[in-house]
Every structure is written in structure tokens, then in C-alpha cells.
Enzyme design. Structure first.
Site, PDB file in Angstrom:
ATOM      1  N   TYR A  68      -3.577  -8.091   9.440  1.00 35.42           N
ATOM      2  CA  TYR A  68      -3.131  -8.129   8.049  1.00 35.42           C
ATOM      3  C   TYR A  68      -2.536  -9.512   7.772  1.00 35.42           C
ATOM      4  O   TYR A  68      -1.411  -9.801   8.122  1.00 35.42           O
ATOM      5  CB  TYR A  68      -2.101  -7.032   7.754  1.00 35.42           C
ATOM      6  CG  TYR A  68      -2.598  -5.614   7.967  1.00 35.42           C
ATOM      7  CD1 TYR A  68      -3.961  -5.326   8.039  1.00 35.42           C
ATOM      8  CD2 TYR A  68      -1.718  -4.552   8.080  1.00 35.42           C
ATOM      9  CE1 TYR A  68      -4.417  -4.023   8.234  1.00 35.42           C
ATOM     10  CE2 TYR A  68      -2.163  -3.243   8.275  1.00 35.42           C
ATOM     11  CZ  TYR A  68      -3.517  -2.997   8.356  1.00 35.42           C
ATOM     12  OH  TYR A  68      -3.953  -1.703   8.551  1.00 35.42           O
ATOM     13  N   PRO A 214      -3.584   6.852   1.498  1.00 35.38           N
ATOM     14  CA  PRO A 214      -3.086   8.197   1.148  1.00 35.38           C
ATOM     15  C   PRO A 214      -2.998   8.430  -0.347  1.00 35.38           C
ATOM     16  O   PRO A 214      -2.893   9.555  -0.806  1.00 35.38           O
ATOM     17  CB  PRO A 214      -1.698   8.231   1.778  1.00 35.38           C
ATOM     18  CG  PRO A 214      -1.278   6.805   1.853  1.00 35.38           C
ATOM     19  CD  PRO A 214      -2.526   6.014   2.104  1.00 35.38           C
ATOM     20  N   LEU A 215      -3.053   7.340  -1.133  1.00 34.88           N
ATOM     21  CA  LEU A 215      -2.939   7.498  -2.587  1.00 34.88           C
ATOM     22  C   LEU A 215      -4.266   7.260  -3.272  1.00 34.88           C
ATOM     23  O   LEU A 215      -4.339   7.304  -4.491  1.00 34.88           O
ATOM     24  CB  LEU A 215      -1.925   6.483  -3.147  1.00 34.88           C
ATOM     25  CG  LEU A 215      -0.565   6.428  -2.468  1.00 34.88           C
ATOM     26  CD1 LEU A 215       0.252   5.281  -3.031  1.00 34.88           C
ATOM     27  CD2 LEU A 215       0.166   7.736  -2.676  1.00 34.88           C
ATOM     28  N   GLY A 216      -5.304   6.970  -2.525  1.00 33.41           N
ATOM     29  CA  GLY A 216      -6.557   6.605  -3.157  1.00 33.41           C
ATOM     30  C   GLY A 216      -6.396   5.327  -3.955  1.00 33.41           C
ATOM     31  O   GLY A 216      -6.897   5.193  -5.066  1.00 33.41           O
TER      32      GLY A 216
END
Ligand SMILES: NC(=O)c1ccc[n+]([C@@H]2O[C@H](COP(=O)([O-])OP(=O)(O)OC[C@H]3O[C@@H](n4cnc5c(N)ncnc54)[C@H](OP(=O)(O)O)[C@@H]3O)[C@@H](O)[C@H]2O)c1
Length: 292
Positions: A68, A214-216
């Protein structure tokens, strides 16, 4: 809820290999970098403040990777939080490299993984990495050879716990013959359930499941989600997180954000409880979409 009361502890705890325990709402540090997960963030001061606010709200699991930035996310974590609070667990990853913005290439050879672990130790200013995840199996390297290297690094004291990411159940079973696996990180949300069977396998075997995306990516809309969010006076993203937390006691979501406002909303989701009916309606969304 009063901002001072916000706490990731409201989500309950999950054990990592029976050795460490963390609150079930962590933080994903991928989006702290520049655009395309490349280079430094535009607002360095703001980014450091997000990390510090997370810890202030008792977030005690931070997920990152050497790729990252590359390196930027790990460096920011150390800059913001070192010396680390005793309870903070940092999970990093290796084996998935970044030759350029939005480009990813495999390298899970034993030589590379050894080098990667040394690099992460240095950037995170640690003597031992609490959780080290194989980022993704390398199609041209024996999976066993990659996992054996991580097992050796654990025996040498450079890694405390070994974990996997982007794997099937078969990978997990093969890895567990070599070394205990404490967590599995795959793409998963209420609307994206390819890995349901891996979640179930992890739950049965006491392995934490860490859903990425996890939140799209903030695009979690849909009639059902909005209706439930309105009923709770919550946001759709909070409902998506509450669904994950209810899906399995081994679930450890790591929503990522570069905004303090979004971070606070995500931590507030730790206290949101869905009814059985709400949980079921969201559970059935993939079937609903398939039938349309
Ligand atoms: N193992 C792997 O291969 C892998 C792959 C991808 C990610 N990951 C890990 O998983 C973590 C999470 O995944 P992700 O970042 O892809 O997905 P995510 O957490 O589902 O979504 C992040 C996106 O949602 C936005 N967001 C966050 N909180 C929000 C809120 N309360 N309201 C509205 N929008 C919100 C963020 O934008 P703002 O910055 O504007 O809030 C960002 O664009 C990453 O940080 C990384 O640690 C792992």
C-alpha cells in the site's frame, strides 16, 4: 451517540489464534495513501489524525500491507502511532507487489517473503509482527513453499501469528498442515457472498474472517439497505457493517477511510444491532438480485 462514547469495543472481541484478542471493528489502512494506492496522501496531517482518532476510539486492529503506497501505509502507521499502545495489533501482508499505480504483481517466493518481512519490521519499527498475512497465493510458486517460509519466520521470532488472504478453503487446509492460521482475509459483504463457505469454515475452526471491501466502496445502496438504515436512523454503510458483525462471531471488519467523519460513523456501527428480520432480508439480497 456522544462522540466521546464511540468505541470499537461495542462490537465485542475476537481471538486471534487464542494468543491475542482484538475488538471486532478494525481499521483498513489501504486508502490512506495517494490515489491508486500509490505514493503519499495529499493531506498527510489529516491522514495521521485519522489513525490517531481510530486508536482513541479503541480500534485495536489495523490492517495494512507493504504494497500500500508501496510502503507508505506502514510508514504512516508508525509515524502516527509509534510507540504503539500495548493493545494495538498490526496485521500486515506481503507477496503482492506494486510496480506502479493500480498495478499489482505476484511474488511469494521464499526469498521475497523474507525480504518483505524485514522491510515491514523496519518500516513499522517492530521487532516482531503480530499478524503477517500472505497477501495472495502466487500462481507460479508452490503455496506450501510460501507458507513454510512464513512458518520459519515465525519460528525465528519475526512473526507472531501467520494468516492468509485471498484464499479458498483448500488453501487454508493445506496451510494449516504447516502452521496454525489465525485469520483469513477475503472480499466479502452482505451483497458479495462468494466466500460464504469460507466464512463458515473459519467460524467452525476458530479462525478470524476479515472481510475486505466490507462497504462495497461506499456504493452500498439498494432498497433493502436504505429501508433498514432509515428504520435505525443510521447510514447504509453502518447497516452493512452491522450485518457483517452479526454474520459470524469470527468476523472482523476493517472498513477503510481517509476521513475522520467516516471513521466515526464506522466505529458507531459497532453498537448497531439488526433485528432477526433485518438480518435475514439482507442475507437474501444476493438471491433477490439473481432472481430479477
Ligand atoms: N487482502 C486484500 O487483497 C485486500 C484488498 C483490498 C482491501 N483490503 C483491506 O481492506 C480494507 C477495506 O477495504 P476497501 O478500502 O477496499 O473497502 P471499504 O472499506 O469497503 O471501502 C472504502 C471506501 O469507502 C469509503 N467509506 C469508508 N467509510 C465510509 C462511510 N462511513 N461512508 C461513506 N463512505 C465510506 C471510503 O472513502 P473515504 O476515504 O472518502 O471515506 C473508501 O472509498 C483496506 O483498507 C485494506 O486494508 C485488502
Amino acid at each position: 451517540m456522544n462522540k466521546k462514547e464511540l468505541s470499537a469495543s461495542a462490537a465485542g472481541d475476537v481471538s486471534l489464534g487464542g494468543e491475542l484478542s482484538v475488538h471486532r471493528l478494525g481499521f483498513g489502512a489501504m486508502r490512506l495513501t495517494g490515489e491508486g494506492i500509490w505514493g503519499p496522501p495529499k493531506d498527510r496531517k489529516g491522514t495521521l489524525a485519522v489513525l490517531r482518532r481510530a486508536v482513541e476510539m479503541h480500534v485495536d486492529f489495523i490492517d495494512t500491507a507493504d504494497s500500500y503506497g508501496p510502503h507508505v501505509s506502514e510508514e504512516l502507521i508508525a509515524e502516527a502511532l509509534f510507540p504503539y499502545p500495548a493493545e494495538l495489533v498490526i496485521g500486515t501482508k506481503g507477496g503482492w507487489n506494486r510496480p506502479g499505480p493500480n498495478q499489482w504483481t505476484h511474488d511469494a517466493t521464499p526469498a521475497h517473503l523474507r525480504k518483505a518481512v524485514e522491510g515491514s519490521l523496519k518500516r513499522l519499527r517492530l521487532d516482531r509482527i503480530d499478524v503477517y498475512q500472505l497477501h495472495i497465493p502466487d500462481p507460479v510458486v508452490s503455496f506450501e513453499a510460501s507458507v513454510e517460509t512464513l512458518a520459519q519466520l515465525r519460528d525465528e521470532g519475526k512473526i507472531r501469528l501467520v494468516a492468509l488472504s485471498n484464499v479458498t478453503q483448500e488453501h487454508i487446509e493445506r496451510a494449516r498442515r504447516i502452521v496454525p492460521i489465525v485469520s483469513v482475509q477475503n472480499r466479502y459483504s452482505f451483497a458479495d457472498r462468494e466466500w460464504d463457505y469460507v466464512v463458515d469454515y473459519c467460524e467452525s475452526n476458530g479462525i478470524a474472517f476479515i472481510p475486505w471491501f466490507p462497504l462495497g466502496a461506499g456504493k452500498v445502496a439498494g432498497e433493502v439497505l436504505n429501508q433498514i438504515a432509515e428504520a435505525h436512523r443510521a447510514s447504509p454503510t453502518q447497516v452493512a457493517l452491522a450485518w457483517l458483525l452479526r454474520r459470524s462471531p469470527m468476523m472482523l471488519p476493517i472498513p477503510g477511510t481517509s476521513s475522520i467523519e467516516h471513521l466515526e460513523q464506522n466505529v458507531a456501527a459497532a453498537s448497531l444491532r439488526l433485528t432477526d428480520e433485518e438480518y435475514r432480508r439482507l442475507f437474501e439480497v444476493p438471491e433477490l438480485l439473481a432472481s430479477r
